[in-house]
Design a protein around this motif. Sequence first.
Motif, PDB file in Angstrom:
ATOM      1  N   GLY A 139       0.770  -1.094  -0.156  1.00 10.27           N
ATOM      2  CA  GLY A 139      -0.004  -0.021  -0.053  1.00 10.27           C
ATOM      3  C   GLY A 139       0.682   1.305   0.074  1.00 10.27           C
ATOM      4  O   GLY A 139       2.091   1.236  -0.369  1.00 10.27           O
ATOM      5  N   GLY A 140       0.088   2.115   0.540  1.00 11.31           N
ATOM      6  CA  GLY A 140       0.965   3.444   0.598  1.00 11.31           C
ATOM      7  C   GLY A 140       0.317   4.541   1.747  1.00 11.31           C
ATOM      8  O   GLY A 140      -0.652   4.430   2.232  1.00 11.31           O
ATOM      9  N   ASP A 141       1.449   5.034   2.481  1.00 13.61           N
ATOM     10  CA  ASP A 141       1.195   5.774   3.459  1.00 13.61           C
ATOM     11  C   ASP A 141       1.705   7.328   3.712  1.00 13.61           C
ATOM     12  O   ASP A 141       2.852   7.204   2.985  1.00 13.61           O
ATOM     13  CB  ASP A 141       1.603   5.358   4.686  1.00 13.61           C
ATOM     14  N   ASN A 142       0.931   8.123   4.023  1.00 16.14           N
ATOM     15  CA  ASN A 142       1.608   9.715   4.080  1.00 16.14           C
ATOM     16  C   ASN A 142       2.555   9.663   5.193  1.00 16.14           C
ATOM     17  O   ASN A 142       2.256   9.030   6.263  1.00 16.14           O
ATOM     18  CB  ASN A 142       0.638  10.690   4.298  1.00 16.14           C
ATOM     19  N   TYR A 143       3.753   9.898   5.031  1.00 14.97           N
ATOM     20  CA  TYR A 143       4.866   9.673   5.937  1.00 14.97           C
ATOM     21  C   TYR A 143       5.561  11.019   6.520  1.00 14.97           C
ATOM     22  O   TYR A 143       6.121  11.701   5.547  1.00 14.97           O
ATOM     23  CB  TYR A 143       5.854   8.868   5.332  1.00 14.97           C
ATOM     24  N   TRP A 144       5.957  11.407   7.629  1.00 11.18           N
ATOM     25  CA  TRP A 144       6.394  12.504   8.102  1.00 11.18           C
ATOM     26  C   TRP A 144       7.473  12.206   9.288  1.00 11.18           C
ATOM     27  O   TRP A 144       7.284  11.248   9.808  1.00 11.18           O
ATOM     28  CB  TRP A 144       5.566  13.344   8.812  1.00 11.18           C
ATOM     29  N   VAL A 145       8.632  12.988   9.119  1.00  6.64           N
ATOM     30  CA  VAL A 145       9.868  12.888  10.121  1.00  6.64           C
ATOM     31  C   VAL A 145       8.988  14.018  10.946  1.00  6.64           C
ATOM     32  O   VAL A 145       9.207  15.351  10.631  1.00  6.64           O
ATOM     33  CB  VAL A 145      10.939  13.203   9.522  1.00  6.64           C
ATOM     34  N   ILE A 146       8.858  13.815  12.214  1.00  7.28           N
ATOM     35  CA  ILE A 146       8.210  14.649  13.213  1.00  7.28           C
ATOM     36  C   ILE A 146       9.400  15.371  13.964  1.00  7.28           C
ATOM     37  O   ILE A 146       9.414  16.489  14.111  1.00  7.28           O
ATOM     38  CB  ILE A 146       7.627  13.985  14.445  1.00  7.28           C
ATOM     39  N   ASP A 147      10.686  14.558  14.221  1.00  2.00           N
ATOM     40  CA  ASP A 147      11.623  15.398  14.830  1.00  2.00           C
ATOM     41  C   ASP A 147      12.899  14.464  14.759  1.00  2.00           C
ATOM     42  O   ASP A 147      12.841  13.141  14.656  1.00  2.00           O
ATOM     43  CB  ASP A 147      11.412  15.463  16.277  1.00  2.00           C
TER      44      ASP A 147
ATOM     45  N   TYR B 178      19.592  14.118  13.870  1.00  2.00           N
ATOM     46  CA  TYR B 178      20.588  13.656  12.818  1.00  2.00           C
ATOM     47  C   TYR B 178      21.574  12.530  13.314  1.00  2.00           C
ATOM     48  O   TYR B 178      22.026  12.170  12.349  1.00  2.00           O
ATOM     49  CB  TYR B 178      20.858  14.868  12.120  1.00  2.00           C
ATOM     50  N   ASP B 179      21.854  12.552  14.645  1.00  2.00           N
ATOM     51  CA  ASP B 179      22.727  11.815  15.175  1.00  2.00           C
ATOM     52  C   ASP B 179      22.368  10.580  15.607  1.00  2.00           C
ATOM     53  O   ASP B 179      23.137   9.372  15.947  1.00  2.00           O
ATOM     54  CB  ASP B 179      23.824  12.589  16.029  1.00  2.00           C
ATOM     55  N   ASN B 180      21.129  10.636  16.354  1.00  2.00           N
ATOM     56  CA  ASN B 180      20.867   9.685  17.682  1.00  2.00           C
ATOM     57  C   ASN B 180      19.559   9.219  17.161  1.00  2.00           C
ATOM     58  O   ASN B 180      19.387   7.975  17.438  1.00  2.00           O
ATOM     59  CB  ASN B 180      20.884  10.332  18.959  1.00  2.00           C
ATOM     60  N   TYR B 181      18.609  10.138  17.063  1.00  5.08           N
ATOM     61  CA  TYR B 181      17.180   9.305  16.749  1.00  5.08           C
ATOM     62  C   TYR B 181      16.479  10.087  15.783  1.00  5.08           C
ATOM     63  O   TYR B 181      16.831  11.274  15.240  1.00  5.08           O
ATOM     64  CB  TYR B 181      16.583   9.676  18.004  1.00  5.08           C
ATOM     65  N   ALA B 182      15.315   9.389  15.297  1.00  2.00           N
ATOM     66  CA  ALA B 182      14.143  10.279  14.294  1.00  2.00           C
ATOM     67  C   ALA B 182      12.841   9.757  14.849  1.00  2.00           C
ATOM     68  O   ALA B 182      12.569   8.519  15.006  1.00  2.00           O
ATOM     69  CB  ALA B 182      14.581   9.827  12.800  1.00  2.00           C
TER      70      ALA B 182
ATOM     71  N   LEU C 282       6.830   5.637  14.732  1.00  2.59           N
ATOM     72  CA  LEU C 282       8.076   4.863  14.823  1.00  2.59           C
ATOM     73  C   LEU C 282       9.121   5.800  15.288  1.00  2.59           C
ATOM     74  O   LEU C 282       9.395   6.740  14.918  1.00  2.59           O
ATOM     75  CB  LEU C 282       8.451   4.096  13.658  1.00  2.59           C
ATOM     76  N   ILE C 283       9.893   5.256  16.273  1.00  4.46           N
ATOM     77  CA  ILE C 283      11.323   5.762  16.781  1.00  4.46           C
ATOM     78  C   ILE C 283      12.304   5.254  16.195  1.00  4.46           C
ATOM     79  O   ILE C 283      12.421   4.082  16.968  1.00  4.46           O
ATOM     80  CB  ILE C 283      11.175   6.207  18.215  1.00  4.46           C
ATOM     81  N   PHE C 284      13.249   5.584  15.503  1.00  4.93           N
ATOM     82  CA  PHE C 284      14.534   5.107  15.023  1.00  4.93           C
ATOM     83  C   PHE C 284      15.589   5.435  15.965  1.00  4.93           C
ATOM     84  O   PHE C 284      15.795   6.947  16.189  1.00  4.93           O
ATOM     85  CB  PHE C 284      14.664   5.416  13.527  1.00  4.93           C
ATOM     86  N   SER C 285      16.476   4.669  16.291  1.00  3.82           N
ATOM     87  CA  SER C 285      17.738   5.042  16.833  1.00  3.82           C
ATOM     88  C   SER C 285      18.931   4.389  16.125  1.00  3.82           C
ATOM     89  O   SER C 285      18.792   3.440  15.463  1.00  3.82           O
ATOM     90  CB  SER C 285      17.902   4.030  18.326  1.00  3.82           C
ATOM     91  N   ARG C 286      20.084   5.052  16.224  1.00  2.75           N
ATOM     92  CA  ARG C 286      20.935   4.712  15.597  1.00  2.75           C
ATOM     93  C   ARG C 286      21.973   3.688  16.187  1.00  2.75           C
ATOM     94  O   ARG C 286      22.878   3.164  15.774  1.00  2.75           O
ATOM     95  CB  ARG C 286      22.169   5.893  15.155  1.00  2.75           C
TER      96      ARG C 286
END
Length: 124
Positions: A50-58, A61-65, A85-89
């Motif tokens: 499928g397809g989703d509207n997707y935003w980077v909220i915050d 650039y080094d630790n999280y998104a 979702l919260i991404f961590s490096r």
Amino acid sequence: MTASSKGRVKLFGFWVICADMAAQYTVPDPTTPAKMYMTYQGLASYLSSGGDNYWVIDTDYDNYAITYACRSLKEDGSCDDGYSLIFSRNPRGLPPAIQRIVRQKQEEICMSGQFQPVLQSGAC
């Protein structure tokens, strides 16, 4: 931009499998690069596409998104079915100072307490 993800998912409420997904992101408006459209597909017939509207909220650039996606919109334009979702490096998670920042952002998007950690063990 393209991305792939692999991990354990539960289908039909009981069937646990190792999923393999692929996604492609496009930026409809280059003046707002944090807002994207994600087209995804499971690499097996029983996985969703499928397809989703997707935003980077915050992000720092080094630790999280922190990201937010909306699968479907209501008639008034608000999101009817969304997820964040919260991404961590760092596969071991975020340091305490960054966790405080992320928790504040979770409060701001009204999703506090709705996240679960996902272990990055490499196993499915």
